[in-house]
Write a protein that holds these residues in place. Structure first.
Motif, short mmCIF file in Angstrom:
data_model
loop_
_atom_site.label_atom_id
_atom_site.label_comp_id
_atom_site.label_asym_id
_atom_site.label_seq_id
_atom_site.Cartn_x
_atom_site.Cartn_y
_atom_site.Cartn_z
N LYS A 137 0.84 -1.18 0.00
CA LYS A 137 0.00 0.00 0.00
C LYS A 137 0.89 1.25 0.00
N GLY A 138 0.57 2.16 -0.89
CA GLY A 138 1.34 3.40 -0.97
C GLY A 138 2.54 3.34 -1.90
N HIS A 139 2.85 2.16 -2.41
CA HIS A 139 3.97 2.01 -3.33
C HIS A 139 3.48 2.10 -4.77
N SER A 140 4.21 2.86 -5.58
CA SER A 140 3.79 3.05 -6.96
C SER A 140 4.77 2.47 -7.96
N HIS A 141 5.87 1.86 -7.45
CA HIS A 141 6.88 1.29 -8.33
C HIS A 141 6.92 -0.22 -8.12
N VAL A 142 6.99 -0.94 -9.21
CA VAL A 142 7.03 -2.40 -9.16
C VAL A 142 8.21 -2.89 -9.98
N TYR A 143 8.85 -3.91 -9.47
CA TYR A 143 10.01 -4.52 -10.12
C TYR A 143 9.80 -6.02 -10.18
N TRP A 144 10.23 -6.61 -11.28
CA TRP A 144 10.21 -8.08 -11.39
C TRP A 144 11.63 -8.60 -11.49
N TYR A 145 11.88 -9.68 -10.75
CA TYR A 145 13.19 -10.34 -10.75
C TYR A 145 12.96 -11.84 -10.97
N ARG A 146 13.96 -12.48 -11.52
CA ARG A 146 13.90 -13.92 -11.73
C ARG A 146 15.07 -14.58 -11.02
N GLN A 147 14.79 -15.70 -10.39
CA GLN A 147 15.84 -16.46 -9.72
C GLN A 147 15.84 -17.86 -10.30
N LEU A 148 16.81 -18.12 -11.16
CA LEU A 148 16.95 -19.44 -11.75
C LEU A 148 17.60 -20.37 -10.74
N PRO A 149 17.37 -21.67 -10.87
CA PRO A 149 17.97 -22.62 -9.93
C PRO A 149 19.48 -22.42 -9.85
N GLU A 150 20.00 -22.35 -8.64
CA GLU A 150 21.44 -22.21 -8.38
C GLU A 150 22.02 -20.90 -8.92
N SER A 209 11.50 -22.22 -16.25
CA SER A 209 11.26 -22.70 -14.89
C SER A 209 12.17 -21.96 -13.92
N ALA A 210 11.56 -21.27 -12.97
CA ALA A 210 12.32 -20.42 -12.05
C ALA A 210 11.36 -19.88 -11.00
N ALA A 211 11.94 -19.16 -10.03
CA ALA A 211 11.13 -18.39 -9.09
C ALA A 211 11.11 -16.95 -9.58
N TYR A 212 9.93 -16.39 -9.69
CA TYR A 212 9.76 -15.02 -10.15
C TYR A 212 9.29 -14.19 -8.96
N PHE A 213 10.08 -13.17 -8.65
CA PHE A 213 9.77 -12.31 -7.50
C PHE A 213 9.39 -10.92 -7.97
N CYS A 214 8.43 -10.37 -7.27
CA CYS A 214 8.02 -9.00 -7.48
C CYS A 214 8.45 -8.20 -6.25
#
Lengths: 112, 114
Positions: free
Chosen positions: B27-40, B87-92
């Motif tokens: 709440k209150g945040h207007s900026h979003v970022y996406w990151y990817r974490q591949l295995p290892e 296939s990976a973990a995708y973080f926002c």
């Protein structure tokens, strides 16, 4: 050469020890420095945030930034088994270049 | 004060299908970022968005990947015609409009392509 270098460990210490985690970087534009803790299969949790050079303390954690050497550190005092996790350093230039560049992470185990 | 929310937490897709990952900022945040974490591997930046605007997509693969952050609703990361290498973990993560610039991460979406 990676922009951010971090010793992957693994690092194993006894409970109560002082832990020192470090990162070096090559991009002189970096001004904002963060440390995250990530437990297995979880999202990174922000621990410390520092702008430019200097020290910052929060409870058992102390973050240090030396921009002249392009070197940042995180110290954990009185380490606990619950501190066992992967620690990630991250940094950005700020402004319109807010994206974080991460180190590869250091895996820490604190033994009871 | 709810943190960054991501859904689904786990997503399984067959090769060639589309994957849609959603992120609601703090709440209150207007900026979003996406990151990817591949295995290892470490976390890698993909894209940085404000409402209705892509600020920086320099980390986004040129094909099959797109992102949006509409005026209403969550940010969406879309992967078309998924392949096993996706296939990976995708973080926002999200941050406020003005400094400080610290970013807060969601729990991630783990994408598995079969």
């Amino acid at each position: 050469q990676k922009e951010v270098e971090q010793d992957p460990g693994p690092l194993s210490v006894p409970e109560g020890a002082i832990v020192s985690l470090n990162c070096t970087y090559s991009n002189s534009a970096f001004q904002y420095f963060m440390w995250y803790r990530q437990y297995s299969r979880k999202g990174p949790e922000l621990l410390m945030y520092t702008y430019s050079s200097g020290n910052k303390e929060d409870g058992r954690f102390t973050a240090q930034v030396d921009k002249s050497s392009k070197y940042i550190s995180l110290f954990i005092r009185d380490s606990q088994p619950s501190d066992s996790a992967t620690y990630l350093c991250a940094m950005s230039a700020g402004g319109s270049a807010r994206q974080l560049t991460f180190g590869s992470g250091t895996q820490l185990t604190v033994l009871p | 004060n709810a943190g960054v929310m991501q859904n689904p937490r786990h997503l399984v897709r067959r090769r060639g299908q589309e994957a849609r990952l959603r992120c609601s900022p703090m709440k209150g945040h207007s900026h979003v970022y996406w990151y990817r974490q591949l295995p290892e591997e470490g976390l890698k930046f993909m894209v940085y968005l404000q409402k209705e605007n892509i600020i920086d997509e320099s980390g986004m693969p040129k094909e099959r990947f797109s992102a949006e952050f509409p005026k209403e609703g969550p940010s969406i990361l879309r992967i078309q015609q998924v392949v096993r290498g996706d296939s990976a973990a995708y973080f926002c993560a999200s941050s406020p409009w003005t400094g400080p610039y610290e970013q807060y991460f969601g729990p991630g979406t783990r994408l598995t392509v079969t």
